[in-house]
Design an enzyme around this catalytic site. Structure first.
Site, short mmCIF file in Angstrom:
data_model
loop_
_atom_site.label_atom_id
_atom_site.label_comp_id
_atom_site.label_asym_id
_atom_site.label_seq_id
_atom_site.Cartn_x
_atom_site.Cartn_y
_atom_site.Cartn_z
N ASP A 106 0.83 -1.21 0.00
CA ASP A 106 0.00 0.00 0.00
C ASP A 106 0.87 1.25 0.00
O ASP A 106 0.56 2.25 0.65
CB ASP A 106 -0.97 0.00 1.20
CG ASP A 106 -1.95 1.17 1.18
OD1 ASP A 106 -2.21 1.70 0.09
OD2 ASP A 106 -2.44 1.55 2.26
N LYS A 142 4.58 7.46 0.50
CA LYS A 142 4.49 6.56 1.65
C LYS A 142 5.72 5.67 1.81
O LYS A 142 6.08 5.30 2.92
CB LYS A 142 3.27 5.65 1.48
CG LYS A 142 1.94 6.23 1.92
CD LYS A 142 0.93 5.08 1.88
CE LYS A 142 -0.48 5.51 2.12
NZ LYS A 142 -1.39 4.33 2.04
#
Ligand code: CA
Length: 669
Positions: free
Chosen positions: A321, A348
């Site tokens: 993710d 991220k």
């Protein structure tokens, strides 16, 4: 006027009282020139990242390191929500346009916070079931007298900036499919660009452009290939399909373009960030491997037709993710003696990327938080050097960063003066394990990992910090630890300042060069949104939306993190102006009543300890309704203080009439 004598001595919280002038033809007349040039619109905040470059840098310097300590609350607007507020307000022509939960748009007088209009798109509440990360919205775009907003249920609406009346509305997502919109639209050359989210729920990502005047769909570009049997929308997607295996389209593929965009008017390139795969686990999504273009990528598009010009994939074959939807910033930097037009992102996955924004070539990438999944990024190929075993194909793995990201959507800012980027960074250890019983369910959370592993882990292994990063040297310059992760986005200014709100409800001004804390206040709720600044009548304001929510709220939120969470609000601060005239003061009393005077007095004398609007976020008592609870004690306490507690005698500063106003205000809270 009864209280005038006393109040003139305490005028420090009384701000400019000039009424806002709103006429239909001059409201929000933002055009492309305003959005391109930071200096040309220095007093306003005309776009999501202030200008198309998305630097979140303001050239204003009325507020600066020399006077910021005197900053005081100018106004507060309670939003009436206890869910996440993530929007960056737009401020033009004395009006603030922003959004609250459920995609509700509000317009306020930017000088006083007085509401001007409100538009509720009436999002069906069942949509909340497919919103991965709370029913949030990150704001509007304003262009040529119109306000554009994407709604949680997938509509794009154009509102009249003067009245809030809807002018047109289009559905940007299919009737079926778990798409949501939380990101702010961007506008360039008459095109309103909007993406969407939903990769966790099994959708196929895309971005669309609509004509600003009538809402006609001009183009749509998918980020991942669909079912080859249906034919590919473009040769680019046909090529991209060669990097996928199996029947990826059955769960959408993901790659949603749910937040970041930037635009370079000279190169005429629109940059968008794409999200993670659907499902997360690469072996479930694309058995046998492949890079899975264009997941976790930055795409440069031609805004005229949406054609792909170049791409850079930050996490090939993503399985964690690791979205690349984090804030994209454009800047011109001198690197090794050469001026480079660069694009910067701290996604991220934990690496800070500097790319040539004309070609997409990697200039440099270094870890800005602890990274375990890769040992670095190869400067020749631009690919990460993935570490063995971290893809959890063999069982449970601990990975840094995690799906919360070394940095998430909370925008970073870049100051051309200091040359530093200010990143709301976080250190969170992720536990990943493939769900052995994974079976996809239509329109449900389909990630393929065992999320209970993380829940068992708890919030004890998490922290956040404000990170000042030199993108040329690719190194940390300073950091301020916050303890908790999931802190607010940042703002930086020519006054050598950085502003950031925190998960524990503080709002802080730092010296941009070295991180020295110059001013702190309490908002009453955890802050995740990014602040803005603007100037009106020579007064510079700083404003932020405070309201805890989003992804961290889903795993326990403030309670799990030990944070008290008051209702959401927009708070705006400024330096006190000179004492108002008798006429101005009288106008204040007449216009807003004695309650307004009590509120201002409270914020002059009491809020520094007891919290904005009476909401305490510390051990100091919360004083909402306190006068009634205390009975006659209130006057005595204010008059003489309470020895040994730090509560000072306010008698010398606040007379009986003023006490009565404060008491009345607190009783109304
Ligand atoms: Ca995601």
């Amino acid at each position: 006027m009864r209280f005038r004598g006393a109040l003139v001595a305490t005028v420090v919280a009384l701000f400019s009282l000039v009424a806002v002038r709103v006429t239909a033809d001059e409201v929000a007349a933002i055009d492309d020139a305003d959005l391109a040039n930071a200096a040309a619109s220095s007093g306003s905040w005309p776009a999501h990242g202030r200008t198309w470059s998305e630097q979140r840098y303001s050239p204003l310097q009325t507020l600066n390191v020399g006077n910021i300590a005197g900053l005081q609350l100018a106004w507060r607007h309670d939003t009436g929500t206890r869910r996440g507020l993530e929007a960056t307000p737009i401020v033009v022509d004395g009006v603030m346009y922003t959004t609250t939960t459920w995609s509700v748009v509000i317009a306020l007088d930017a000088r006083t916070g007085a509401p001007l209009w409100r538009w509720d798109p009436k999002v069906p509440r069942e949509i909340g079931q497919i919103a991965c990360c709370d029913v949030v919205n990150r704001g509007v775009a304003v262009y040529r007298g119109r306000v554009f907003v994407g709604t949680l249920d997938g509509r794009l609406a154009a509102l009249d900036a003067a009245t809030g009346k809807p002018l047109w509305e289009v559905r940007t997502v299919p009737e079926s499919g778990a798409y949501t919109i939380t990101g702010a639209p961007r506008v360039m050359k008459g095109r309103v660009v909007i993406g969407n989210g939903g990769a966790e729920f099994g959708v196929r990502g895309y971005v669309s452009a609509y004509d600003w005047e009538d809402g006609e769909l001009l183009w749509r570009t998918y980020s991942v290939p669909g079912n080859p049997a249906d034919g590919f929308e473009s040769p680019v997607l046909e090529e991209a399909a060669k990097t996928w295996r199996g029947e990826w389209w059955k769960l959408g593929g993901g790659g949603t373009i749910w937040d970041s965009m930037a635009y370079d008017p000279e190169l005429d390139l629109l940059y968008v960030g794409t999200g993670n795969g659907s499902p997360w686990v690469r072996q479930l999504r694309s058995p046998g491997g492949g890079d899975n273009l264009f997941l976790s990528s930055i795409l440069a598009l031609d805004p005229a037709d949406g054609r792909l010009v170049w791409h850079y994939q930050t996490t090939p074959g993503d399985t964690w993710d690791f979205t690349a939807t984090q804030h994209i910033v454009l800047a011109d930097l001198v690197i090794e003696g050469r001026e480079r037009k660069v694009l910067m992102q701290a996604p991220k996955n934990g690496f800070y990327y500097v790319l040539d924004r004309k070609t997409g070539e990697l200039v440099s990438a270094e870890a800005f938080v602890e990274v375990t999944w890769a040992s670095g990024v190869d400067p020749e190929t631009g690919r990460p050097r993935e570490r063995e075993g971290q893809d959890y194909s063999e069982g449970l793995e601990f990975v840094k960063p995690t799906f919360f990201g070394g940095h998430n959507w909370q925008p970073m800012s870049f100051n051309p003066g200091t040359g530093l980027a200010y990143i709301p960074a976080q250190e969170i250890l992720g536990a990943y394990r493939r769900d052995p019983d994974f079976k996809p369910v239509v329109n449900e959370f389909n990630v393929g990992t065992d999320l209970n592993v993380f829940s068992a882990f708890g919030p004890s292994a998490v922290s956040g910090h404000l990170l000042a990063w030199d993108p040329v040297a690719q190194r940390e310059v300073w950091r301020i630890p916050h303890g908790l992760p999931w802190n607010g986005g940042t703002l930086t200014t020519a006054g050598n300042l950085v502003f950031q709100g925190t998960a524990d409800g503080r709002f802080v001004a730092y010296r941009a060069t070295d991180g020295r804390v110059l001013w702190t206040t309490h908002t009453g709720s955890g802050v995740i949104a990014a602040p803005v600044t603007y100037a009106l009548d020579g007064v510079q304001y700083v404003s932020v939306m405070a309201g805890w929510g989003g992804a961290f709220a889903q795993i326990g939120g403030p309670a799990a993190l030990g944070v008290e969470n008051g209702p959401g609000a927009i708070l705006t601060w400024a330096l006190p102006t000179s004492a108002p005239t008798a006429e101005e003061f009288e106008a204040l009393i007449t216009r807003e009543g004695e309650d307004a005077a009590g509120e201002r007095l409270y914020h002059v004398w009491c809020s520094r300890c007891h919290g904005s609007a009476g909401i305490s976020t510390s051990g100091i008592p919360d004083v909402r309704g306190a006068p009634s609870k205390l009975g006659v004690g209130f006057d005595a306490i204010v008059e003489t203080g309470i020895s040994g507690t730090g509560m000072p005698a306010m008698g010398p500063y606040v007379d009986a009439a003023e006490r009565a106003l404060i008491r009345r205000y607190l009783e109304s809270r």
